[in-house]
Design an enzyme around this catalytic site. Structure first.
Site, short mmCIF file in Angstrom:
data_model
loop_
_atom_site.label_atom_id
_atom_site.label_comp_id
_atom_site.label_asym_id
_atom_site.label_seq_id
_atom_site.Cartn_x
_atom_site.Cartn_y
_atom_site.Cartn_z
N SER A 67 30.82 -38.59 10.08
CA SER A 67 31.51 -39.81 9.64
C SER A 67 31.07 -41.07 10.34
O SER A 67 31.41 -42.17 9.89
CB SER A 67 33.01 -39.65 9.84
N TYR A 192 27.19 -38.92 -0.68
CA TYR A 192 28.15 -38.77 0.42
C TYR A 192 27.75 -37.62 1.37
O TYR A 192 27.73 -37.79 2.58
CB TYR A 192 29.56 -38.54 -0.15
N1 GLU Z 1 31.42 -34.77 6.12
C1 GLU Z 1 32.72 -34.67 6.69
C2 GLU Z 1 33.75 -34.40 5.60
O1 GLU Z 1 33.64 -34.94 4.52
C3 GLU Z 1 33.04 -35.95 7.41
C4 GLU Z 1 34.27 -35.85 8.24
C5 GLU Z 1 34.16 -36.54 9.57
O2 GLU Z 1 33.12 -36.61 10.21
O3 GLU Z 1 35.18 -37.01 10.02
O4 GLU Z 1 34.66 -33.67 5.80
#
Ligand code: GLU
Length: 308
Positions: A67, A192
């Site tokens: 994230s 994403y």
């Molecule tokens: N790729 C992760 C998800 O979508 C990101 C979450 C994060 O790093 O907080 O769950």
């Protein structure tokens, strides 16, 4: 020694102090590929706006920034679309988990901020609408603004997240129902998942985010990434929303704007002074690096430097 502070010595003192304390965190396993990382890694790297470097431990090992990358996708969306971004996503702390569906239903498909999953998915939708080759152009933007050509997606992690990302599919479909996703869900989530899969070292992260400590210009490349006014806004959102339902806790402990990721990384900004990246893969129950938060708290306390 940087401005009379020996950061390298401070990092090693802090790590020694923490040695006997239990790390109550757990490595994220809901994305199977992330579960393979050595839980005991610990890296720290600080880069000042005068281009001085201090580091500790596993600072030169690449890890999945997850994230943390959402700050960079927001930066690109703001550059392309300006303030219209704020018609699609808010700037308020969520006070809920990073992948919560409940609030999104109440608030009719407008995510609270661009750093919770729903908000970052909307930002990806904006990028898919505006760019011819969103994955490539996003990567090019990050490489150019950081001055680091080696930055890349990790296809294994992107794939691992795609096959287990049921909740992100649910968020995207719910927002599509509220007309806040304009493109095909599959296309938007592909961007994403790739965004979240980007790997960097602590040193690369500190360099890639240094523009936020330097009014929008990366002092290492002299590249103007974004205007000073937008830099202010991005830092403000990091302070209020960078740690999901624990943003208040991080501001209280470290006193800096920052952003965490479930790969165990945290980036924090001291505007006008430095950018620091810490990596420790074990997460607390809110999905933030357990030790990373404590290390950053100890650094700003020992050096008596925070934005407050
Ligand atoms: N790729 C992760 C998800 O979508 C990101 C979450 C994060 O790093 O907080 O769950």
């Amino acid at each position: 020694m940087i401005n009379d502070i020996d950061y390298t010595k401070i990092f090693s003192e802090i790590v020694t102090e923490f040695k006997d304390n239990d790390d109550c965190g757990k490595v994220a396993t809901y994305i199977p590929e992330l579960g393979k990382v050595d839980p005991n890694k610990l890296g720290i790297h600080l880069t000042t706006v005068e281009k001085h470097h201090s580091s500790f431990g596993d600072w030169n090992e690449k890890f999945s920034i997850q994230s943390i990358a959402k700050v960079l996708s927001l930066t690109l969306a703001l550059k392309i679309m300006g303030n219209d971004v704020w018609d699609r996503v808010g700037v308020e702390p969520s006070g809920t988990a990073f992948n919560s569906l409940v609030q999104l239903e109440y608030e009719r498909g407008i995510p609270r901020n661009p750093f919770i999953n729903a908000g970052a998915i909307v930002i990806c939708d904006i990028l898919v609408s505006c760019l011819d080759n969103p994955k490539l152009e996003l990567l090019e933007f990050i490489r150019k603004s950081s001055g680091i050509r080696e930055i890349d997606f990790c296809l294994k992690i992107a794939q691992s997240e795609k096959v287990t990302g049921f909740r992100n599919y649910a968020l995207a479909h719910l927002m599509k129902d509220f007309c806040n996703i304009h493109n095909e869900v599959e296309l938007v989530l592909d961007l994403y998942f790739h965004l979240c899969s980007i790997k960097m070292t602590c040193k690369e992260l500190a360099q890639a985010f240094l523009f936020l400590a330097s009014y929008g210009v990366n002092p290492i490349t002299n590249e103007t990434v974004i205007s000073p006014g937008r830099t202010k806004r991005i830092n403000s959102i990091m302070l209020m929303c960078g740690f999901y339902d624990e943003a208040g806790e991080f501001a209280f402990r470290a006193g800096l704007p920052g952003k965490s990721g479930v790969g165990g990384g945290i980036v924090a900004i001291h505007p006008g002074k430095y950018c620091i990246a810490v990596w420790s893969p074990k997460l607390n129950t809110n999905g933030n690096s357990y030790k990373g938060m404590r290390v950053l708290e100890a650094i700003t306390t020992k050096t008596e430097s925070s934005i407050f």
